[in-house]
Design a protein around this motif. Structure first.
Motif, PDB file in Angstrom:
ATOM      1  N   ARG A  51       0.810  -1.213   0.000  1.00 51.39           N
ATOM      2  CA  ARG A  51       0.000   0.000   0.000  1.00 51.39           C
ATOM      3  C   ARG A  51       0.845   1.266   0.000  1.00 51.39           C
ATOM      4  N   LYS A  52       2.064   1.168   0.474  1.00 48.67           N
ATOM      5  CA  LYS A  52       2.930   2.335   0.593  1.00 48.67           C
ATOM      6  C   LYS A  52       4.233   2.085  -0.150  1.00 48.67           C
ATOM      7  N   ALA A  53       4.732   3.110  -0.827  1.00 48.41           N
ATOM      8  CA  ALA A  53       5.989   2.981  -1.565  1.00 48.41           C
ATOM      9  C   ALA A  53       7.164   2.857  -0.601  1.00 48.41           C
ATOM     10  N   ARG A  54       8.159   2.141  -1.040  1.00 48.37           N
ATOM     11  CA  ARG A  54       9.379   1.978  -0.255  1.00 48.37           C
ATOM     12  C   ARG A  54      10.237   3.238  -0.385  1.00 48.37           C
ATOM     13  N   ARG A 107      16.640  -3.734  -8.083  1.00 47.00           N
ATOM     14  CA  ARG A 107      17.351  -2.937  -9.081  1.00 47.00           C
ATOM     15  C   ARG A 107      16.601  -1.647  -9.398  1.00 47.00           C
ATOM     16  N   MET A 108      15.294  -1.693  -9.370  1.00 48.12           N
ATOM     17  CA  MET A 108      14.516  -0.470  -9.511  1.00 48.12           C
ATOM     18  C   MET A 108      14.767   0.474  -8.339  1.00 48.12           C
ATOM     19  N   HIS A 109      14.857  -0.102  -7.155  1.00 48.60           N
ATOM     20  CA  HIS A 109      15.073   0.704  -5.955  1.00 48.60           C
ATOM     21  C   HIS A 109      16.413   1.440  -6.011  1.00 48.60           C
ATOM     22  N   ASP A 110      17.394   0.828  -6.651  1.00 50.46           N
ATOM     23  CA  ASP A 110      18.734   1.426  -6.741  1.00 50.46           C
ATOM     24  C   ASP A 110      18.870   2.409  -7.897  1.00 50.46           C
ATOM     25  N   SER A 156       6.403   1.690  -6.913  1.00 52.88           N
ATOM     26  CA  SER A 156       6.355   1.164  -5.545  1.00 52.88           C
ATOM     27  C   SER A 156       7.722   1.189  -4.879  1.00 52.88           C
ATOM     28  N   GLU A 157       8.782   1.268  -5.685  1.00 53.76           N
ATOM     29  CA  GLU A 157      10.148   1.383  -5.169  1.00 53.76           C
ATOM     30  C   GLU A 157      10.630   2.832  -5.186  1.00 53.76           C
ATOM     31  N   SER A 158       9.694   3.784  -5.320  1.00 53.58           N
ATOM     32  CA  SER A 158      10.018   5.215  -5.397  1.00 53.58           C
ATOM     33  C   SER A 158      11.010   5.498  -6.510  1.00 53.58           C
ATOM     34  N   CYS A 159      10.858   4.779  -7.611  1.00 51.86           N
ATOM     35  CA  CYS A 159      11.696   4.985  -8.789  1.00 51.86           C
ATOM     36  C   CYS A 159      10.871   5.734  -9.835  1.00 51.86           C
ATOM     37  N   PRO A 160      11.233   6.964 -10.170  1.00 52.95           N
ATOM     38  CA  PRO A 160      10.491   7.694 -11.208  1.00 52.95           C
ATOM     39  C   PRO A 160      10.508   6.925 -12.524  1.00 52.95           C
ATOM     40  N   VAL A 161       9.428   7.048 -13.277  1.00 53.29           N
ATOM     41  CA  VAL A 161       9.284   6.330 -14.542  1.00 53.29           C
ATOM     42  C   VAL A 161       9.154   7.320 -15.682  1.00 53.29           C
ATOM     43  N   MET A 162      10.005   7.165 -16.680  1.00 46.79           N
ATOM     44  CA  MET A 162       9.884   7.911 -17.928  1.00 46.79           C
ATOM     45  C   MET A 162       9.348   6.934 -18.967  1.00 46.79           C
ATOM     46  N   CYS A 163       8.195   7.263 -19.552  1.00 43.68           N
ATOM     47  CA  CYS A 163       7.467   6.280 -20.348  1.00 43.68           C
ATOM     48  C   CYS A 163       6.882   6.941 -21.594  1.00 43.68           C
ATOM     49  N   CYS A 167       1.474   5.974  -3.944  1.00 45.30           N
ATOM     50  CA  CYS A 167       0.562   5.814  -2.804  1.00 45.30           C
ATOM     51  C   CYS A 167      -0.832   6.302  -3.154  1.00 45.30           C
ATOM     52  N   THR A 168      -0.920   7.412  -3.888  1.00 48.32           N
ATOM     53  CA  THR A 168      -2.223   7.923  -4.312  1.00 48.32           C
ATOM     54  C   THR A 168      -2.938   6.907  -5.195  1.00 48.32           C
ATOM     55  N   TRP A 169      -2.212   6.373  -6.194  1.00 44.17           N
ATOM     56  CA  TRP A 169      -2.820   5.388  -7.094  1.00 44.17           C
ATOM     57  C   TRP A 169      -3.195   4.109  -6.362  1.00 44.17           C
ATOM     58  N   ARG A 170      -2.295   3.604  -5.544  1.00 47.71           N
ATOM     59  CA  ARG A 170      -2.497   2.295  -4.908  1.00 47.71           C
ATOM     60  C   ARG A 170      -3.682   2.291  -3.968  1.00 47.71           C
ATOM     61  N   ASN A 171      -3.994   3.411  -3.358  1.00 39.88           N
ATOM     62  CA  ASN A 171      -5.048   3.439  -2.347  1.00 39.88           C
ATOM     63  C   ASN A 171      -6.359   4.013  -2.856  1.00 39.88           C
TER      64      ASN A 171
END
Length: 395
Positions: free
Chosen positions: A201-204, A286-289, A311-318, A371-375
């Motif tokens: 439910r909460k990002a790492r 690896r995402m977390h790092d 969820s690993e607080s890794c920004p995503v460029m997509c 967190c906003t999306w997950r909840n």
């Protein structure tokens, strides 16, 4: 002698769901659809009993997943039958599944685990069961453009046999629902429900970022539709230093050679490390790092790997070919459009030049966006929608 359990039809308040699918845990090389299906089962209401029939090997592998094939084995909330031994064993698995209430197909273009069950049902097997097909983005133009001749033949046979009649479809977005109806008609029954996830439910949170070059990650099955070649072509044009880690297995040798050739020609300030396929917990680490997850996909109906990165607080460029554009633009990362090497090179250079403090702030925003999306309330589970024959997009 131990009696193996057998799926049976509704008893009292119990409802039985049969899920034929090419791959299921502990398989992981098939990527997001495996995790999406696992979450679908784990998050289902307690009155649903789920029976999974799948291959006893991972994608592109021959080693068996379990030592007891062709038997029902408990796997978390499901009973799973890992099929080994060819078509006879597969038909035996389907015979072992008695009358069921719902048949959930985790793909459209699977001859053994989608087309065959649909043919068996048309011949009278599982009469009365509701059938739901989840195409998992297979009907988007970018996906249909891969091996197009084979898919055109499949769709022609599918329609000719009338297999699209008396079925429902699971779309994860309204856009995917439109894609389905464009192929099978406006009267096609489509249930729209975002895919389930078993992510926390909460990002790492992560430790402060020290100075150094941008650490980027690409994590997916290495298939042309996922766009790794676009990313590598973009890295040939960036001026800022970048370290890219590519996590995943190549779909075929020709595409692998193409991508490795692009990587060999990159400038000295860009490095690429092909690490191969990895188990889910390793991918998450690896995402977390990483400072940034890069994903120039040509189309996703959901994009489980995007949720995992956030969820690993890794920004995503997509690319703009996923349902995540709003969440990424509002804080989760960024959207690159058009999905071209030139646009990607400019976006990566801008992010890289911002520096460690900006990357750290972006990681915080990514975690908050997750967190906003997950909840957010997701609504009724897709199994409940099937049984109720209702959806906000039903015709």
């Amino acid at each position: 002698m131990t009696t193996q359990p057998t799926p049976t039809t509704t008893t009292g308040d119990r409802i039985t769901v049969l899920i034929p699918t090419d791959f299921y845990v502990p398989a992981f090389l098939g990527g997001g659809p495996i995790q999406t299906l696992k979450a679908l089962i784990e998050e289902s209401p307690p009155q649903y009993d789920t029976w999974v029939v799948c291959a006893n090997h991972d994608l592109g592998e021959s080693a068996p997943l379990v030592e007891q094939p062709n038997e029902w084995l408990p796997v978390d909330r499901a009973n799973v039958r890992y099929v080994q031994g060819g078509l006879r064993s597969l038909l035996g698995a389907f015979r072992a599944a008695a009358d069921v209430d719902v048949i959930y197909l985790n793909s459209l273009f699977s001859p053994r685990y989608s087309l065959l069950p649909l043919i068996l049902r048309s011949l009278g097997r599982w009469r009365g069961a509701d059938v739901l097909i989840a195409p998992r983005g297979e009907l988007y133009p970018g996906a249909l453009a891969q091996k197009p001749r084979k898919k055109r033949v499949f769709l022609r046979v599918f329609r000719a046999l009338g297999l699209h009649i008396r079925t429902m479809w699971h779309a994860s977005t309204e856009d995917e629902a439109r894609q389905i109806r464009s192929l099978f008609g406006e009267q096609t029954r489509v249930l729209v429900r975002e895919n389930e996830t078993s992510l926390p439910r909460k990002a790492r949170t992560r430790a402060p970022r020290s100075a150094g070059p941008l650490r980027a990650v690409f994590a997916s099955r290495l298939h042309p539709k996922k766009g790794l070649h676009i990313l590598l072509a973009a890295l040939a044009e960036v001026t800022e230093p970048v370290q890219l880690q590519v996590v995943g297995a190549f779909a075929d040798g020709e595409y692998e050679e193409h991508c490795r050739s692009l990587a060999r020609d990159l400038p000295a300030h860009v490095s690429v490390d092909f690490t191969g396929a990895a188990a889910r917990d390793v991918v998450l680490e690896r995402m977390h790092d990483a400072d940034l997850m890069t994903f120039p996909t040509t189309g996703e109906n959901f994009g489980h790997v995007i949720a995992e990165a956030l969820s690993e607080s890794c920004p995503v460029m997509c690319s703009d070919h996923t349902p995540w554009s709003a969440a990424l633009s509002s804080g989760g990362g960024g959207v690159v459009s058009p999905n071209t090497p030139e646009a990607w090179a400019a976006a990566i250079d801008e992010f890289s030049a911002a520096g460690a403090d900006a990357w750290e702030a972006a990681a915080v925003r990514a975690g908050e966006s997750y967190c906003t999306w997950r909840n957010e309330p997701k609504g009724r589970h897709i199994f409940e929608l099937v049984r109720a024959k209702e959806s906000k997009s039903s015709v």
